[in-house]
Scaffold this motif. Structure first.
Motif, PDB file in Angstrom:
ATOM      1  N   TYR A  48       0.879  -1.238   0.052  1.00 26.58           N
ATOM      2  CA  TYR A  48      -0.014  -0.052   0.176  1.00 26.58           C
ATOM      3  C   TYR A  48       0.851   1.531  -0.051  1.00 26.58           C
ATOM      4  O   TYR A  48       1.785   1.161   0.640  1.00 26.58           O
ATOM      5  N   PRO A  49       0.875   2.308  -1.085  1.00 27.53           N
ATOM      6  CA  PRO A  49       1.654   3.401  -0.712  1.00 27.53           C
ATOM      7  C   PRO A  49       1.409   4.171   0.410  1.00 27.53           C
ATOM      8  O   PRO A  49       0.417   3.947   1.042  1.00 27.53           O
ATOM      9  N   LYS A  54       7.607   7.555  -0.162  1.00 31.90           N
ATOM     10  CA  LYS A  54       7.374   8.249  -1.385  1.00 31.90           C
ATOM     11  C   LYS A  54       8.633   8.386  -2.398  1.00 31.90           C
ATOM     12  O   LYS A  54       8.385   8.382  -3.603  1.00 31.90           O
ATOM     13  N   LYS A  55       9.821   8.520  -1.726  1.00 32.44           N
ATOM     14  CA  LYS A  55      10.840   8.700  -2.916  1.00 32.44           C
ATOM     15  C   LYS A  55      11.344   7.564  -3.160  1.00 32.44           C
ATOM     16  O   LYS A  55      12.254   7.636  -4.257  1.00 32.44           O
ATOM     17  N   ILE A 175      -3.356  -1.583  -3.739  1.00 29.06           N
ATOM     18  CA  ILE A 175      -1.950  -2.251  -3.867  1.00 29.06           C
ATOM     19  C   ILE A 175      -1.262  -1.767  -5.070  1.00 29.06           C
ATOM     20  O   ILE A 175      -1.634  -1.586  -6.195  1.00 29.06           O
ATOM     21  N   GLN A 176      -0.093  -1.466  -4.642  1.00 26.23           N
ATOM     22  CA  GLN A 176       0.933  -0.864  -5.907  1.00 26.23           C
ATOM     23  C   GLN A 176       2.026  -1.883  -6.005  1.00 26.23           C
ATOM     24  O   GLN A 176       2.664  -2.277  -4.900  1.00 26.23           O
ATOM     25  N   VAL A 177       2.180  -2.496  -7.191  1.00 25.96           N
ATOM     26  CA  VAL A 177       3.293  -3.168  -7.562  1.00 25.96           C
ATOM     27  C   VAL A 177       4.477  -2.652  -7.457  1.00 25.96           C
ATOM     28  O   VAL A 177       4.814  -1.524  -7.925  1.00 25.96           O
ATOM     29  N   SER A 178       5.661  -3.230  -6.801  1.00 20.51           N
ATOM     30  CA  SER A 178       6.741  -2.456  -6.662  1.00 20.51           C
ATOM     31  C   SER A 178       7.720  -2.780  -7.936  1.00 20.51           C
ATOM     32  O   SER A 178       7.744  -3.830  -8.379  1.00 20.51           O
ATOM     33  N   ALA A 179       8.623  -1.616  -8.420  1.00 28.08           N
ATOM     34  CA  ALA A 179       9.672  -1.828  -9.247  1.00 28.08           C
ATOM     35  C   ALA A 179      10.752  -2.575  -8.970  1.00 28.08           C
ATOM     36  O   ALA A 179      11.307  -2.096  -7.775  1.00 28.08           O
ATOM     37  N   PRO A 180      11.300  -3.563  -9.568  1.00 28.05           N
ATOM     38  CA  PRO A 180      12.437  -4.390  -9.337  1.00 28.05           C
ATOM     39  C   PRO A 180      13.642  -3.557  -9.369  1.00 28.05           C
ATOM     40  O   PRO A 180      13.699  -2.451  -9.667  1.00 28.05           O
TER      41      PRO A 180
END
Length: 180
Positions: A48-49, A54-55, A175-180
């Motif tokens: 969850y954001p 945020k950075k 839900i926010q998928v995270s960037a690898p």
């Protein structure tokens, strides 16, 4: 019964039913956690954001290490949009018994650790038996993380976790998928 009274009773019943359907059951955790086995690096798969990440643009991970005094050191890392690493060093502690899945974490300075508000709940709500993935949240379900020992999870495993989260009252739209 008069029509107005019947209508009012139906409305009250419907409102009560709607309210209870929207209020999820209290958050439950896994039965126990082997803290030494939990140590090591976990990669963020989704979350969850939140304001304190945020950075973070990519490569978010958390490294847990057991200290000689029994405390757990937490090192959170991520890459910013400019490609630089950002780190936050903190501490985790178990609440209750030695295998409790309820922990608290703080990233405030140690001299502030006596203040309850600097500690955040970190509840392990789902955990792979082989400690390859974990889902972490807290009682109000405001925060959520899906973590893995590897930077990616198999699609079927991820979908299974999403299904369990939905069944436990989590809003999958957040839900926010995270960037690898």
């Amino acid at each position: 019964m008069r029509p107005a009274t019947l209508l009012a009773a139906l409305c009250l019943g419907l409102c009560a039913l709607t309210a209870s359907a929207q209020t999820p059951a209290p958050l439950s955790t896994v039965a126990s956690v082997d803290v030494p086995r939990y140590m090591g690096t976990w990669y963020e798969i989704a979350k969850y954001p939140n304001w304190f990440q945020k950075k973070c643009a990519s490569s978010t991970s958390a490294h847990y290490s057991l200290q000689a005094d029994g405390q757990v050191q937490v090192l959170n890392r991520c890459k910013t949009a400019s490609g630089e690493w950002s780190e936050a060093l903190g501490q985790a502690r178990q609440i209750g018994r030695a295998n409790s899945p309820r922990l608290q974490v703080r990233f405030a300075p140690a001299w502030l650790s006596f203040i309850p508000l600097v500690w955040g709940n970190y509840w392990i709500i789902d955990l792979d038996p082989q400690y390859q993935w974990v889902v972490v949240s807290e009682p109000s379900r405001e925060y959520l993380w899906i973590l893995s020992r590897t930077p990616e999870l198999p699609a079927a495993t991820y979908q299974n976790l999403l299904d369990k989260l939905a069944a436990n009252g989590f809003d999958l739209q957040r839900i926010q998928v995270s960037a690898p």
